[in-house]
Enzyme design. Structure first.
Site, PDB file in Angstrom:
ATOM      1  CB  SER A  56      -0.693   0.127   1.323  1.00  0.00           C
ATOM      2  OG  SER A  56      -0.026  -0.406   2.180  1.00  0.00           O
ATOM      3  CE1 TYR A  58       5.228   9.241  -2.267  1.00  0.00           C
ATOM      4  CE2 TYR A  58       4.142   9.328  -0.747  1.00  0.00           C
ATOM      5  CZ  TYR A  58       4.362  10.093  -1.830  1.00  0.00           C
ATOM      6  OH  TYR A  58       3.780  10.729  -1.963  1.00  0.00           O
ATOM      7  CE1 TYR A 243       2.399  12.464   9.391  1.00  0.00           C
ATOM      8  CE2 TYR A 243       3.938  13.861   8.750  1.00  0.00           C
ATOM      9  CZ  TYR A 243       4.142  13.066   9.275  1.00  0.00           C
ATOM     10  OH  TYR A 243       4.481  11.602   8.435  1.00  0.00           O
TER      11      TYR A 243
END
Length: 403
Positions: A56, A58, A243
């Site tokens: 899945s 990258y 993030y």
């Protein structure tokens, strides 16, 4: 035979079933989009690669680009659920089957293993397979995004957290109601405590990547000039609070420190290299769970349109650098930067302007929502052009057998 018509059922960005034909078509389209090298090296001279997290995002892009462009052979590892009488297999199950079929058609010897990449048992299984079939390993791509990890030495299970560090983070985020109508709302996320930070680093940092390299080195399988890359993301200042400056960012910083340690070690051991590869924004199953990322990605697409660089194109560039077609270029932190198209001042200023103007009433004019919704659905094999979703499809697809 388990043929049936599959209709999408979802809870937000999470779909309960996957469409085998859609997943297959998506992988085929990815493969066809890769520009093959004019003179590929095949057979026993082809590079041997291990992709951890190959089904899945990258990791899938790394697998497809490696096979189609670099002519790799080797092993892919992922953790997917098989189809049952009640449910389809996971999308990654069907994507892996499709990738294996394309690899076989192209004459690439690629083996796919399904299981816990964090476990020592999987490391032993992979090492045994590499030793038996290839005798060496030239490249390792590490692309694992998991909510938890069990340490094989201690048996302790760590769970990751999506939280800011130091202060509450307030950010805009994008959701869709049951009718598919977009809603831009503000969400608040309380800061992580020290234990949550440590656990996130234990799951998503560089510990397991280093264990893989050490395990394979201990078996004497690393070829001269061996290279390894862990796939990472930095992202925009607009999403930094949750993030890069949050718990995930702490894990990514640990990943980068691990890369520098491994790079020095591999240089002495086999003339090798270790880097992190910082990729650009994309719609993936893991990224849609992060507050603000869906809104940001939709706005980025609204700014760039078709100039967004796809994951498979980015990974084609990485393979060119790892295999010596072009020099391996890193920044001052030792990172390969495949995200420069996203982070230019011009692009970020345009996205920031739209971010400030984004409301439920204005979002359809500012973001490419049709593309975003379609991309989310395609993660599970839906909304893929060329697929007849009114037709029944076989769901009981076998995991690829090793040849």
């Amino acid at each position: 035979m388990s043929e049936r018509i599959i209709t999408p059922r979802n809870r937000g960005f999470l779909f309960l079933d996957a469409h085998p034909a859609g997943c297959t078509r998506l992988v085929n389209d990815m493969w066809r989009s890769v520009a093959a090298r004019p003179a590929e090296v095949l057979g026993e001279d082809a590079p041997v690669a291990l992709v951890i997290g190959s089904s899945s995002g990258y990791g899938l892009a790394a697998t497809v680009a490696g096979l189609a462009r670099a002519g790799i052979r080797g092993v892919g590892v992922s953790f997917e659920k098989a189809p049952t009488e009640r449910r389809t297999g996971t999308a990654g199950w069907y994507r892996t089957a499709a990738t294996a079929e394309l690899a076989e058609q192209a004459g690439r010897e690629m083996h796919f293993l399904n299981g816990d990449a964090f476990s020592d048992a999987m490391k032993d299984q992979v090492a045994d397979l590499i030793e038996e079939r290839f005798g060496r390993l030239d490249h390792l791509i590490y692309s694992v995004a998991a909510p938890r990890r069990t340490d094989p030495e201690t048996g302790v299970t760590y769970a990751s957290a999506l939280k800011p560090i130091g202060a509450t983070a307030r950010t805009q985020t994008l959701v869709f109601d049951e009718d598919g109508k977009p809603d831009v709302r503000e969400v608040s996320t309380e800061p992580a405590d020290e234990d949550e930070i440590a656990q996130t680093v234990a799951v998503m940092g560089g510990t397991d990547w280093e264990r893989w390299v050490s395990h394979l080195a201990g078996r004497g399988l690393l070829a001269q000039g061996f290279s390894t890359a862990a796939l990472s993301y930095i992202g925009s200042p607009l999403t930094a609070d949750i993030y890069r400056q949050g718990t995930i960012g702490a894990a990514k910083a640990h990943l980068e420190r691990t890369a520098r340690t491994l790079d020095a070690r591999l240089g002495e051991l086999c003339g090798g290299r270790a880097v992190t590869s910082v990729n650009g924004a994309a719609v993936t199953q893991s990224s849609t769970a992060i507050p603000g990322i869906a809104l940001y990605t939709g706005l980025l697409r609204g700014v760039l349109g078709g100039d967004m660089v796809s994951p498979v194109d980015q990974l084609s560039e990485l393979w060119d650098q790892l295999t010596g077609v072009r020099p391996l270029e890193t920044d001052e932190e030792g990172r390969v930067r495949l995200d420069t198209w996203e982070l230019t001042d011009k692009v970020q200023d345009a996205v920031a302007e739209r971010w400030q103007a984004a409301t439920t009433e204005t979002i359809t004019d500012l973001a490419d929502l049709d593309w975003f919704r379609g991309s989310v659905r395609q993660l599970y094999g839906f909304s893929v052009p060329g697929v007849d979703y009114s037709a029944s499809v076989e769901t009981d697809v076998a995991w690829p057998a090793s040849r």
